[in-house]
Design an enzyme around this catalytic site. Structure first.
Site, PDB file in Angstrom:
ATOM      1  N   CYS A  41       0.815  -1.226   0.000  1.00 13.15           N
ATOM      2  CA  CYS A  41       0.000   0.000   0.000  1.00 13.15           C
ATOM      3  C   CYS A  41       0.847   1.274   0.000  1.00 13.15           C
ATOM      4  O   CYS A  41       0.349   2.352  -0.289  1.00 13.15           O
ATOM      5  CB  CYS A  41      -0.936   0.009   1.200  1.00 13.15           C
ATOM      6  N   ASN A  58     -10.176   0.214   0.123  1.00 10.17           N
ATOM      7  CA  ASN A  58      -8.708   0.227   0.150  1.00 10.17           C
ATOM      8  C   ASN A  58      -8.196  -0.422  -1.141  1.00 10.17           C
ATOM      9  O   ASN A  58      -8.433  -1.600  -1.373  1.00 10.17           O
ATOM     10  CB  ASN A  58      -8.268  -0.561   1.398  1.00 10.17           C
ATOM     11  N   HIS A  95      -3.196   7.112   2.452  1.00  6.58           N
ATOM     12  CA  HIS A  95      -3.691   5.800   2.030  1.00  6.58           C
ATOM     13  C   HIS A  95      -5.095   5.613   2.630  1.00  6.58           C
ATOM     14  O   HIS A  95      -5.295   5.823   3.829  1.00  6.58           O
ATOM     15  CB  HIS A  95      -2.720   4.728   2.530  1.00  6.58           C
TER      16      HIS A  95
HETATM   17  O1  UT7 Z   1      -3.764  -1.381   3.422  1.00  7.67           O
HETATM   18  C1  UT7 Z   1      -3.535  -2.266   4.438  1.00  7.67           C
HETATM   19  C2  UT7 Z   1      -3.795  -1.641   5.707  1.00  7.67           C
HETATM   20  N1  UT7 Z   1      -4.854  -2.343   6.400  1.00  7.67           N
HETATM   21  C3  UT7 Z   1      -5.495  -1.698   7.329  1.00  7.67           C
HETATM   22  O2  UT7 Z   1      -5.274  -0.537   7.560  1.00  7.67           O
HETATM   23  C4  UT7 Z   1      -6.477  -2.459   8.167  1.00  7.67           C
HETATM   24  C5  UT7 Z   1      -6.460  -1.922   9.568  1.00  7.67           C
HETATM   25  N2  UT7 Z   1      -7.456  -2.559  10.387  1.00  7.67           N
HETATM   26  C6  UT7 Z   1      -8.774  -2.317  10.279  1.00  7.67           C
HETATM   27  O3  UT7 Z   1      -9.209  -1.565   9.435  1.00  7.67           O
HETATM   28  C7  UT7 Z   1      -9.684  -2.956  11.298  1.00  7.67           C
HETATM   29  O4  UT7 Z   1      -8.899  -3.715  12.196  1.00  7.67           O
HETATM   30  C8  UT7 Z   1     -10.795  -3.867  10.699  1.00  7.67           C
HETATM   31  C9  UT7 Z   1     -11.837  -3.000   9.999  1.00  7.67           C
HETATM   32  C10 UT7 Z   1     -10.201  -4.868   9.747  1.00  7.67           C
HETATM   33  C11 UT7 Z   1     -11.510  -4.619  11.830  1.00  7.67           C
HETATM   34  O5  UT7 Z   1     -12.069  -3.680  12.722  1.00  7.67           O
HETATM   35  P1  UT7 Z   1     -11.811  -3.831  14.289  1.00  7.67           P
HETATM   36  O6  UT7 Z   1     -12.559  -2.742  14.927  1.00  7.67           O
HETATM   37  O7  UT7 Z   1     -10.321  -3.885  14.514  1.00  7.67           O
HETATM   38  O8  UT7 Z   1     -12.493  -5.209  14.608  1.00  7.67           O
HETATM   39  P2  UT7 Z   1     -11.851  -6.500  15.302  1.00  7.67           P
HETATM   40  O9  UT7 Z   1     -10.967  -7.212  14.359  1.00  7.67           O
HETATM   41  O10 UT7 Z   1     -11.283  -6.098  16.645  1.00  7.67           O
HETATM   42  O11 UT7 Z   1     -13.130  -7.363  15.543  1.00  7.67           O
HETATM   43  C12 UT7 Z   1     -14.169  -6.971  16.468  1.00  7.67           C
HETATM   44  C13 UT7 Z   1     -15.341  -7.911  16.282  1.00  7.67           C
HETATM   45  C14 UT7 Z   1     -14.936  -9.385  16.291  1.00  7.67           C
HETATM   46  O12 UT7 Z   1     -15.987 -10.112  16.904  1.00  7.67           O
HETATM   47  P3  UT7 Z   1     -15.864 -10.610  18.430  1.00  7.67           P
HETATM   48  O13 UT7 Z   1     -14.651 -11.491  18.459  1.00  7.67           O
HETATM   49  O14 UT7 Z   1     -15.707  -9.354  19.242  1.00  7.67           O
HETATM   50  O15 UT7 Z   1     -17.147 -11.323  18.642  1.00  7.67           O
HETATM   51  C15 UT7 Z   1     -14.890  -9.747  14.846  1.00  7.67           C
HETATM   52  O16 UT7 Z   1     -15.116 -11.118  14.616  1.00  7.67           O
HETATM   53  O17 UT7 Z   1     -15.939  -7.701  14.999  1.00  7.67           O
HETATM   54  C16 UT7 Z   1     -16.017  -8.916  14.289  1.00  7.67           C
HETATM   55  N3  UT7 Z   1     -15.887  -8.641  12.864  1.00  7.67           N
HETATM   56  C17 UT7 Z   1     -16.934  -8.338  12.089  1.00  7.67           C
HETATM   57  N4  UT7 Z   1     -18.249  -8.227  12.348  1.00  7.67           N
HETATM   58  C18 UT7 Z   1     -19.057  -7.894  11.335  1.00  7.67           C
HETATM   59  C19 UT7 Z   1     -14.749  -8.605  12.117  1.00  7.67           C
HETATM   60  N5  UT7 Z   1     -15.069  -8.304  10.839  1.00  7.67           N
HETATM   61  C20 UT7 Z   1     -16.407  -8.130  10.799  1.00  7.67           C
HETATM   62  C21 UT7 Z   1     -17.310  -7.793   9.785  1.00  7.67           C
HETATM   63  N6  UT7 Z   1     -18.624  -7.684  10.088  1.00  7.67           N
HETATM   64  N7  UT7 Z   1     -16.901  -7.576   8.519  1.00  7.67           N
END
Ligand code: UT7
Length: 315
Positions: A113, A271, A241
């Protein structure tokens, strides 16, 4: 001491739009969750378009805005992690399609990225050794090819598209300040290559990458502004980005940057890896948010874990 300025920008996006609703029919998620956690509502996906076609169209648009001819290009770089071919490079295919001279230095660049900013830095360095005064950087990605549409932690984020910039190298311009780095990390964000024994799809530790970004981007901005002897007030537009709106909100808060100075378009394109920053820059220019003589601070981060910032000026 010579440097580069941006002469023209362009982008190309596939026709098909994939909305959050569409994704909620494929994995357990919802429009509300995706929008609240990322700021993304929709992204584009290639059906008929190839990575090279997207690159070609973005390059043509940037050349047109710059009023430059392919014969003027000394360096053509294609930052990408999703090329149509392992070899030849997409840059070599553009050389043929656009009719760039045989002595134009053409190659693809792998910095995930952060690729657009790595491309700007590399073009400036290489143009010092070219007898032609323009460089072409074309970021083109078909991330849908390496996205696992059963993994809701990644498939909601990524989109396809291309963004390009034509830079002019001249002794009338001061060197463009840039800051690049990498942590040599293989676990937080990766897609296996040939013979790794698993499908070549993106794997990401979302929380690790999020933390990395909110720490590294402000450090990168500070280092860049220090190097240039400037403050955030001297920057006309911040072009980051487009990974996640919440990351950019944290950065704005930490650095005291007002929202109107930050260009965001992840809502429509998601993204697009290397192409995100290039598409955002083109968008900002075409929306009239950046005019000749103005300064944009571009900053990106991603797989590697890489980061890169550059303070670009519009010619
Ligand atoms: O260009 C590369 C750079 N990449 C990035 O910048 C990505 C950076 N990270 C992010 O954007 C975020 O970490 C995400 C959007 C990918 C995830 O958001 P988050 O607030 O960090 O969520 P999390 O991974 O901490 O997950 C929280 C909860 C989990 O459920 P439990 O374990 O609390 O029950 C996940 O399973 O949200 C759940 N979850 C979802 N729920 C609904 C994860 N993805 C989803 C989804 N829809 N798509």
């Amino acid at each position: 001491m010579s440097g580069i300025r941006i002469r023209g920008t362009g982008c190309s996006l596939p026709r098909q739009t994939v909305t959050n609703q569409d994704l909620s029919r494929m994995v357990e998620t919802s429009d509300e969750w995706i929008y609240a956690r990322t700021g993304i509502r929709e992204r584009r996906r290639c059906v008929e378009e190839s990575q090279c076609e997207l690159a070609l169209n973005a390059a043509r648009a940037a050349l047109e805005m710059a009023g430059a001819s392919p014969a003027d290009i000394g360096v053509c770089l294609v930052p990408t992690i999703t090329p149509d071919y392992i070899t030849p490079s997409t840059a070599c295919m553009l050389q043929k399609e656009l009719g760039m001279p045989e002595d134009t230095v053409c190659f693809d660049l792998s910095a995930a990225c952060s690729g657009f900013v790595f491309g700007l830095h590399t073009a400036q360095a290489l143009l010092a050794y070219s007898r032609r005064k323009y460089g072409l950087i074309v970021c083109s990605e078909v991330l849908s090819r390496i996205t696992d549409y059963t993994d809701r932690g990644t498939c909601i984020l990524f989109g396809d598209g291309a963004g390009a910039a034509v830079v002019e190298y001249s002794d009338r311009y001061a060197p463009m300040p840039s800051v690049l780095g990498a942590r040599g990390d293989r676990e937080s964000l990766y897609a296996p290559g040939i013979d790794r024994g698993e499908p070549p799809v993106l794997h990401m530790g979302g929380t690790q990458v999020f933390k990395f970004a909110v720490e590294t981007v402000p450090e990168c901005i500070r280092a860049l502004l220090d190097r240039a002897g400037l403050t955030p007030e001297d920057v006309d537009q911040f072009v980051f980005h487009q990974a996640n709106r919440r990351i950019l909100e944290r950065v704005m808060k930490k650095m005291g940057i007002p929202e109107e100075k930050v260009w965001m378009n992840m809502e429509h394109y998601g993204n697009v890896s290397s192409a995100s920053t290039a598409i955002a820059l083109d968008d900002a220019v075409r929306a009239g948010r950046l005019a000749p003589g103005q300064k944009a601070l571009c900053c990106a981060f991603g797989g590697g874990l890489t980061w890169a910032g550059a303070l670009v000026e519009l010619a």
